[in-house]
Design an enzyme around this catalytic site. Structure first.
Site, PDB file in Angstrom:
ATOM      1  N   CYS A  77       0.864  -1.184   0.000  1.00 53.25           N
ATOM      2  CA  CYS A  77       0.000   0.000   0.000  1.00 53.25           C
ATOM      3  C   CYS A  77       0.903   1.237   0.000  1.00 53.25           C
ATOM      4  O   CYS A  77       1.596   1.494   0.998  1.00 53.25           O
ATOM      5  CB  CYS A  77      -0.900  -0.013   1.227  1.00 53.25           C
ATOM      6  N   GLU A 218      -9.999   0.273  -6.479  1.00 57.03           N
ATOM      7  CA  GLU A 218      -9.077  -0.557  -5.707  1.00 57.03           C
ATOM      8  C   GLU A 218      -9.679  -1.924  -5.376  1.00 57.03           C
ATOM      9  O   GLU A 218     -10.826  -2.005  -4.901  1.00 57.03           O
ATOM     10  CB  GLU A 218      -8.706   0.128  -4.387  1.00 57.03           C
ATOM     11  N   CYS A 227      -4.785   6.017  -4.936  1.00 62.97           N
ATOM     12  CA  CYS A 227      -4.145   4.721  -4.670  1.00 62.97           C
ATOM     13  C   CYS A 227      -2.666   4.904  -4.992  1.00 62.97           C
ATOM     14  O   CYS A 227      -2.297   5.136  -6.147  1.00 62.97           O
ATOM     15  CB  CYS A 227      -4.776   3.649  -5.551  1.00 62.97           C
TER      16      CYS A 227
HETATM   17  N1  LIG Z   1      -6.451  -2.199  -2.408  1.00 67.58           N
HETATM   18  C1  LIG Z   1      -5.053  -2.489  -2.755  1.00 67.58           C
HETATM   19  C2  LIG Z   1      -4.157  -2.269  -1.526  1.00 67.58           C
HETATM   20  C3  LIG Z   1      -4.076  -0.822  -1.115  1.00 67.58           C
HETATM   21  C4  LIG Z   1      -3.306  -0.037  -2.154  1.00 67.58           C
HETATM   22  C5  LIG Z   1      -3.497   1.468  -2.118  1.00 67.58           C
HETATM   23  N2  LIG Z   1      -4.314   2.013  -1.071  1.00 67.58           N
HETATM   24  C6  LIG Z   1      -2.162   2.193  -2.217  1.00 67.58           C
HETATM   25  O1  LIG Z   1      -2.044   3.313  -1.686  1.00 67.58           O
HETATM   26  O2  LIG Z   1      -1.241   1.625  -2.884  1.00 67.58           O
HETATM   27  C7  LIG Z   1      -4.911  -3.946  -3.207  1.00 67.58           C
HETATM   28  O3  LIG Z   1      -5.743  -4.781  -2.797  1.00 67.58           O
HETATM   29  O4  LIG Z   1      -3.924  -4.226  -3.910  1.00 67.58           O
END
Ligand SMILES: N[C@H](CCC[C@H](N)C(=O)O)C(=O)O
Length: 319
Positions: A77, A218, A227
């Protein structure tokens, strides 16, 4: 059991951050997934895109675990690791700091504010790969999937698949259609039909040299304000498509604000520096017993940081 947390965000991609460096909180993966579903619920609870756990590590300065709002645990993340690293740097009095993730070790450093009183951090994302088992269904020959159609998703868009530990597909568009993004995002995450473990789906629009706009559906959450790994993926793709230059900072605008990305290429390997805010909104305490989160209370609000971030966002709207 009283548990302290920090409500925080990176580009308004928001999280519930829990400091468990002392490993005192001993919850099973099932309980953590249950927690994420309960606490991330924006109607009945704190509300967030995910929960972040700051943990001790034997291979780095600290460890990050993240759970999406649906209770799934992704590998990485980008916005969350900046928020978690801010707390780790404060606690461990060390900058830069190495954070262990599910699939990598990421260096995060505190940097000069990107806007007055907007605490800013740079995450050096080096675990970038165009080859991943997550892409086996769209690329059975395990070749990089760059700027190609995915017929099960769209008859006219072209996508690039790239992993930052977590899987992303990104498409360059002239017009951002959020309804279409929602539709494609849901299709990409239907139990393993196109991606065995689902995928984050992003559109990006070229604004001007070194300036793009990114929006993401996401995996495990839905469309978020930003994201971090997706914005990094889009900035990397903008260089591969010769819209931007490797080795030059790119302003990446999003629904929640702005980050800066620095895609780098050396031979066949790629990395992206992700520089952006890690804003603390409030500290709170939650009372948890027998699987139930009973009471949640705010103990401190970070008014100055909230105001500073709003000023930064306003400055974009006026420019
Ligand atoms: N929902 C994403 C994880 C959080 C990624 C995002 N919040 C970031 O800032 O990279 C996944 O399942 O791959």
């Amino acid at each position: 059991m009283k548990i302290n947390f920090v409500k925080c965000h990176g580009s308004e991609n928001d999280f519930i951050l829990i400091n468990n460096l002392d490993a005192s909180l001993n919850l099973s993966d099932t309980e953590l997934a249950h927690w994420a579903k309960c606490l991330c619920n924006r109607t009945y609870s704190i509300g967030a895109d995910g929960i972040l756990l700051l943990l001790p590590s034997t291979t780095a300065d600290a460890r990050m675990r993240i759970f999406n709002a649906d209770g799934s645990e992704p590998e990485m993340c980008g916005n969350g690791i900046r928020c978690l690293a801010r707390l780790a740097i404060q606690q461990l009095k060390k900058n830069p700091i190495q954070i262990e993730t599910k699939t990598s070790r990421i260096q995060v450093s505190q940097e000069n504010d990107i806007a007055q009183n907007v605490f800013s951090f740079n995450a050096r994302l080096q675990n970038v790969s165009f080859i991943s088992d997550d892409f086996n269904l769209i690329s059975p020959n395990k070749q990089p999937f760059i700027n190609k159609p995915i017929s099960l998703l769209s008859s006219d868009l072209r996508f690039t698949a790239v992993s930052f530990g977590n899987p992303h597909i990104v498409s360059l568009v002239n017009h951002i259609d959020k309804n279409l993004l929602e539709q494609l995002g849901k299709m990409a995450n239907i139990n393993g039909t196109i991606f065995p473990n689902g995928a984050n789906v992003s559109f990006f629009r070229f604004i001007s040299p070194q300036s793009i706009y990114v929006i993401t559906y996401e995996r495990g959450v839905g469309i978020t304000y930003a994201c971090g790994t997706a914005m990094s993926a889009a900035s990397l793709l903008s260089c591969i498509l010769n819209l931007n230059q490797f080795g030059t900072w790119i302003h990446v605008f999003n629904e929640g604000g702005m980050v800066k990305c620095l895609p780098n290429q050396s031979n066949e390997s790629y990395s992206v520096d992700l520089l952006g805010n890690a804003t603390f909104v409030y500290e709170g305490t939650l009372d948890y017993a027998n699987g139930v989160v009973k009471e949640i209370s705010k103990t401190k609000e970070f008014y100055d940081e909230i105001a500073a971030y709003e000023r930064m966002k306003k400055s974009f709207r006026e420019s």
